[in-house]
Design a protein around this motif. Structure first.
Motif, PDB file in Angstrom:
ATOM      1  N   ALA A 173       7.310   3.925   3.210  1.00 42.84           N
ATOM      2  CA  ALA A 173       6.950   5.041   2.753  1.00 42.84           C
ATOM      3  C   ALA A 173       6.227   4.954   1.476  1.00 42.84           C
ATOM      4  CB  ALA A 173       8.187   5.952   2.529  1.00 42.84           C
ATOM      5  N   PHE A 174       6.533   4.212   0.521  1.00 46.34           N
ATOM      6  CA  PHE A 174       5.795   4.115  -0.734  1.00 46.34           C
ATOM      7  C   PHE A 174       4.478   3.560  -0.652  1.00 46.34           C
ATOM      8  CE2 PHE A 174      10.547   4.185  -1.618  1.00 46.34           C
ATOM      9  CZ  PHE A 174      10.431   4.835  -2.518  1.00 46.34           C
ATOM     10  N   ALA A 175       4.045   2.781   0.340  1.00 48.92           N
ATOM     11  CA  ALA A 175       2.866   2.111   0.611  1.00 48.92           C
ATOM     12  C   ALA A 175       1.706   2.923   0.632  1.00 48.92           C
ATOM     13  CB  ALA A 175       2.824   1.123   1.895  1.00 48.92           C
ATOM     14  N   GLY A 176       0.729   2.791  -0.122  1.00 51.61           N
ATOM     15  CA  GLY A 176      -0.686   3.395  -0.187  1.00 51.61           C
ATOM     16  C   GLY A 176      -1.065   3.756  -1.479  1.00 51.61           C
TER      17      GLY A 176
ATOM     18  N   THR B 161       1.686  -1.671  -2.334  1.00 54.82           N
ATOM     19  CA  THR B 161       1.863  -2.486  -0.976  1.00 54.82           C
ATOM     20  C   THR B 161       3.227  -3.101  -0.925  1.00 54.82           C
ATOM     21  OG1 THR B 161       1.115  -4.482  -2.208  1.00 54.82           O
ATOM     22  CG2 THR B 161      -0.612  -3.323  -1.070  1.00 54.82           C
ATOM     23  N   GLN B 162       3.801  -3.214   0.284  1.00 59.13           N
ATOM     24  CA  GLN B 162       4.975  -3.528   0.642  1.00 59.13           C
ATOM     25  C   GLN B 162       4.800  -4.634   1.900  1.00 59.13           C
ATOM     26  OE1 GLN B 162       7.861  -0.610   1.733  1.00 59.13           O
ATOM     27  NE2 GLN B 162       9.520  -2.108   2.056  1.00 59.13           N
ATOM     28  N   GLU B 163       5.645  -5.739   1.712  1.00 58.79           N
ATOM     29  CA  GLU B 163       5.669  -6.571   2.845  1.00 58.79           C
ATOM     30  C   GLU B 163       7.150  -7.044   3.130  1.00 58.79           C
ATOM     31  OE1 GLU B 163       3.337  -9.789   3.183  1.00 58.79           O
ATOM     32  OE2 GLU B 163       1.452  -8.889   2.440  1.00 58.79           O
TER      33      GLU B 163
ATOM     34  N   PHE C 123       7.297  -5.918  -3.040  1.00 54.35           N
ATOM     35  CA  PHE C 123       6.322  -4.852  -3.599  1.00 54.35           C
ATOM     36  C   PHE C 123       5.606  -5.499  -4.375  1.00 54.35           C
ATOM     37  CE2 PHE C 123      10.021  -2.709  -1.741  1.00 54.35           C
ATOM     38  CZ  PHE C 123       9.381  -1.525  -1.171  1.00 54.35           C
ATOM     39  N   SER C 124       4.366  -4.881  -4.283  1.00 53.46           N
ATOM     40  CA  SER C 124       3.294  -4.875  -5.673  1.00 53.46           C
ATOM     41  C   SER C 124       2.998  -3.446  -6.000  1.00 53.46           C
ATOM     42  CB  SER C 124       1.913  -5.769  -5.010  1.00 53.46           C
ATOM     43  OG  SER C 124       1.052  -5.714  -6.111  1.00 53.46           O
ATOM     44  N   TRP C 125       3.228  -3.228  -7.270  1.00 52.75           N
ATOM     45  CA  TRP C 125       2.957  -1.684  -7.736  1.00 52.75           C
ATOM     46  C   TRP C 125       2.126  -1.910  -8.903  1.00 52.75           C
ATOM     47  CZ3 TRP C 125       6.623   1.852  -5.767  1.00 52.75           C
ATOM     48  CH2 TRP C 125       6.416   3.335  -6.431  1.00 52.75           C
TER      49      TRP C 125
ATOM     50  N   PHE D 225       7.417  -7.427  -7.359  1.00 52.92           N
ATOM     51  CA  PHE D 225       9.181  -7.318  -7.272  1.00 52.92           C
ATOM     52  C   PHE D 225       9.457  -7.677  -5.787  1.00 52.92           C
ATOM     53  CE2 PHE D 225       8.358  -2.972  -7.716  1.00 52.92           C
ATOM     54  CZ  PHE D 225       8.900  -2.171  -6.618  1.00 52.92           C
ATOM     55  N   THR D 226      10.932  -8.314  -5.705  1.00 61.12           N
ATOM     56  CA  THR D 226      11.441  -8.397  -4.546  1.00 61.12           C
ATOM     57  C   THR D 226      12.756  -7.558  -4.821  1.00 61.12           C
ATOM     58  OG1 THR D 226      10.459 -10.613  -4.010  1.00 61.12           O
ATOM     59  CG2 THR D 226      12.502 -10.038  -2.882  1.00 61.12           C
ATOM     60  N   LEU D 227      13.099  -6.782  -3.773  1.00 58.63           N
ATOM     61  CA  LEU D 227      14.360  -5.940  -3.968  1.00 58.63           C
ATOM     62  C   LEU D 227      15.438  -6.923  -3.834  1.00 58.63           C
ATOM     63  CD1 LEU D 227      13.810  -3.279  -1.110  1.00 58.63           C
ATOM     64  CD2 LEU D 227      13.632  -2.989  -3.352  1.00 58.63           C
ATOM     65  N   GLY D 228      16.463  -6.478  -5.121  1.00 52.67           N
ATOM     66  CA  GLY D 228      17.738  -7.150  -5.292  1.00 52.67           C
ATOM     67  C   GLY D 228      17.466  -8.318  -6.164  1.00 52.67           C
ATOM     68  N   LYS D 229      16.155  -8.691  -6.618  1.00 54.34           N
ATOM     69  CA  LYS D 229      16.224  -9.834  -7.412  1.00 54.34           C
ATOM     70  C   LYS D 229      15.639  -9.509  -8.937  1.00 54.34           C
ATOM     71  CE  LYS D 229      15.365 -13.033  -3.742  1.00 54.34           C
ATOM     72  NZ  LYS D 229      14.546 -14.005  -2.832  1.00 54.34           N
TER      73      LYS D 229
END
Length: 127
Positions: free
Chosen positions: A2-5, A42-44, A48-50, A64-68
């Protein structure tokens, strides 16, 4: 996903006070006050790249990577370590004195940044 864009700022509350607190110079605060900040996400999977694009095309990208735990940077150039987690559809980033919650509500990206008792709330529309 949902955040991608690509998102453009519509409103900001607490902008001046927050920027001063994190060390942004007054002339940069003045330029950015009415600037339509662009945020590209962007999210894969959990990666994420913000990227945020500021006045004078200054860019800050945090990956960042969730949880790391990861290295992050503010527009003021300050570097810090933080961990981003997904809780209830919200991205929550915590560091030692900085807290950021990002969510999608009503098709808008809502970012709430807290440093001490100072809060910046930014609402962006998808473009």
């Amino acid at each position: 996903m949902a955040f991608a864009g690509r998102w453009e700022t519509e409103t900001q509350e607490g902008y001046d006070e927050f920027c001063k607190l994190i060390g942004i110079p007054d002339n940069v605060i003045e330029k950015g006050r009415d600037y339509k900040l662009i945020t590209e996400v962007t999210q894969e999977g959990d990666d994420f790249s913000w990227t945020q694009i500021y006045p004078t095309d200054a860019r800050v990208t945090n990956n960042f990577t969730l949880g790391k735990e990861c290295d992050m940077q503010t527009i003021g150039g300050k570097k810090f370590k933080a961990t981003v987690n997904m809780e209830g559809g919200k991205l929550i980033m915590c560091s030692h004195n900085y807290h950021k919650v990002c969510e999608i509500s009503g098709g808008k990206l809502i970012e709430t940044l807290t440093c001490g008792s100072v809060v910046l709330k930014r609402t962006s529309k998808k473009i």
